[in-house]
Motif scaffolding. Structure first.
Motif, mmCIF file in Angstrom:
data_model
loop_
_atom_site.group_PDB
_atom_site.id
_atom_site.type_symbol
_atom_site.label_atom_id
_atom_site.label_comp_id
_atom_site.label_asym_id
_atom_site.label_seq_id
_atom_site.Cartn_x
_atom_site.Cartn_y
_atom_site.Cartn_z
ATOM 1 N N LEU A 153 0.864 -1.176 0.000
ATOM 2 C CA LEU A 153 0.000 0.000 0.000
ATOM 3 C C LEU A 153 0.902 1.227 0.000
ATOM 4 O O LEU A 153 1.773 1.357 0.860
ATOM 5 C CB LEU A 153 -0.907 0.020 1.239
ATOM 6 N N SER A 154 0.703 2.096 -0.971
ATOM 7 C CA SER A 154 1.509 3.315 -1.019
ATOM 8 C C SER A 154 1.120 4.236 0.138
ATOM 9 O O SER A 154 0.032 4.084 0.727
ATOM 10 C CB SER A 154 1.290 4.037 -2.351
ATOM 11 N N ASP A 162 -2.230 5.609 -0.423
ATOM 12 C CA ASP A 162 -3.294 4.631 -0.201
ATOM 13 C C ASP A 162 -3.598 4.502 1.295
ATOM 14 O O ASP A 162 -4.768 4.401 1.688
ATOM 15 C CB ASP A 162 -2.877 3.268 -0.759
ATOM 16 N N ARG A 187 -5.485 7.668 2.450
ATOM 17 C CA ARG A 187 -6.881 7.643 1.981
ATOM 18 C C ARG A 187 -7.710 6.627 2.765
ATOM 19 O O ARG A 187 -8.861 6.894 3.136
ATOM 20 C CB ARG A 187 -6.926 7.318 0.491
ATOM 21 N N THR A 188 -7.100 5.471 3.045
ATOM 22 C CA THR A 188 -7.824 4.431 3.779
ATOM 23 C C THR A 188 -8.091 4.851 5.219
ATOM 24 O O THR A 188 -9.174 4.598 5.764
ATOM 25 C CB THR A 188 -7.027 3.116 3.753
ATOM 26 N N GLY A 232 -10.646 4.584 1.249
ATOM 27 C CA GLY A 232 -10.013 3.434 0.618
ATOM 28 C C GLY A 232 -11.036 2.460 0.064
ATOM 29 O O GLY A 232 -12.237 2.530 0.370
ATOM 30 N N GLN A 263 -8.490 -2.448 0.478
ATOM 31 C CA GLN A 263 -7.539 -1.676 1.282
ATOM 32 C C GLN A 263 -7.985 -1.577 2.735
ATOM 33 O O GLN A 263 -7.162 -1.652 3.650
ATOM 34 C CB GLN A 263 -7.370 -0.282 0.671
#
Length: 344
Positions: free
Chosen positions: A43-44, A47, A50-51, A56, A60
């Motif tokens: 997961l960047s 990411d 956002r999650t 996400g 995710q």
């Protein structure tokens, strides 16, 4: 003039301690964030952000909230618990080599957990909250045995005798666990073998909730007893002269240390050396006063375990190296170094 200079030195030490605590806290936050990005499915950082804010995907959310975050939180908690437990044991025994793993406390807790797992399915929901209690019983009985064998009425608690007794008891318990393992089914044998290697097997929020009360209650109690531990470090005769009830305070602190170690072992398996390395590194950073030494030990232990767990998940993907093995790679040489420097 001397009083002023002593006060200045104390202020410098306090400022240094606060700085060290701040840096360690920042490193733990960084390790926390890095660990959320690491794994078989990457997961960047965006990411993850956002999650965390609810933007996400379902996949995710599952990876981050159901798999990674509980494990990371447990790593932080058990690192703090084991390190503070080791710090307390080193303080009350005045033995630099004392550690819940070396003294057999972890083995006693593990034996009770293993006995329970042998008769109940490892996926059952109820044992999650029962395991720390069972581990505490096993660790408490082991600590009582070691304490009674190491304590001499007229000589008190001998550091060398405590260490040797703990090693002997740990060896006996480990032998009993190996015999019991031979009677397990293949599935349970694999689980117990992984558990003994120090794999963080409790990786959901139920295990976090089962461990959290023990850490929240026992850590503040130990921090509250920091001044008492400073007095105990002066030696039994000096502590008695200052009005301390040595035996009673040792028993209280030992009980707290056993509770911390047992609850951590119940969800983390046999992770050793954290209680040895954490206090020693903390002592080098902030000195021997327990007002700073105890919280610094907690942060060093958390940083060590979360780093070891992240490396263990990353090095041999898709397989994992148990966290206890990664910690042992670091801890075993350090233990030999301390043993070589010990004069006892």
């Amino acid at each position: 003039m001397d009083i002023v200079s002593v006060s200045t030195v104390e202020q410098r030490k306090r400022k240094r301690g606060i700085l060290v605590l701040s840096i360690l806290s920042m490193l733990i936050v960084i390790a926390f964030l890095v660990s959320m990005n690491m794994g078989f499915i990457r997961l960047s950082p965006m990411d993850v952000i956002r999650t965390l804010f609810g933007w996400g995907t379902n996949k995710q959310n599952l990876i981050l909230f159901d798999f990674r975050l509980p494990r990371i939180v447990i790593s932080v908690l058990i690192g703090a618990g084991l390190a503070v437990s080791g710090c307390v044991m080193q303080g009350i025994s005045r033995n630099a080599l004392a550690d819940p793993g070396i003294l057999g406390i972890n083995a006693g807790a593990g034996l009770m957990v293993m006995l329970f797992i042998s008769f109940y399915p490892t996926t059952a929901a109820a044992p999650v909250f029962l395991l720390p209690v069972l581990a505490l019983v096993g660790a408490g009985l082991t600590a009582a045995l070691i304490y009674s064998l190491a304590y001499k009425r007229h000589k008190g608690l001998s550091p060398t005798r405590l260490l040797l007794t703990g090693i002997a008891v740990a060896a006996g318990i480990s032998a009993a666990m190996i015999v019991l393992m031979l009677r397990l089914s293949p599935d349970k044998y694999q689980f117990v073998a992984t558990w003994m290697a120090g794999s963080i097997w409790g990786t959901n929020w139920k295990f976090v909730l089962s461990l959290l009360p023990w850490i929240v209650v026992l850590l503040p109690y130990v921090f509250y007893k920091a001044s008492v531990m400073n007095v105990l470090n002066l030696g039994e005769q000096m502590a008695v002269g200052l009005g301390a009830s040595v035996s009673r305070e040792q028993l209280k602190l030992l009980s707290a240390a056993v509770g911390l170690a047992a609850s951590c072992v119940a969800v983390s398996g046999g992770i050793g050396f954290v209680g040895l390395i954490g206090p020693h590194l903390a002592r080098r950073l902030v000195g021997p006063k327990h007002q700073l030494l105890l919280p610094t030990s907690a942060l060093v232990g958390s940083l060590l375990v979360i780093t070891a767990d992240t490396l263990g998940r990353q090095i041999l993907q898709p397989s994992e190296i148990p966290t206890g093995i990664v910690v042992a790679i670091i801890g075993a040489p350090y233990f030999l170094y301390l043993l070589a420097r010990s004069r006892t």
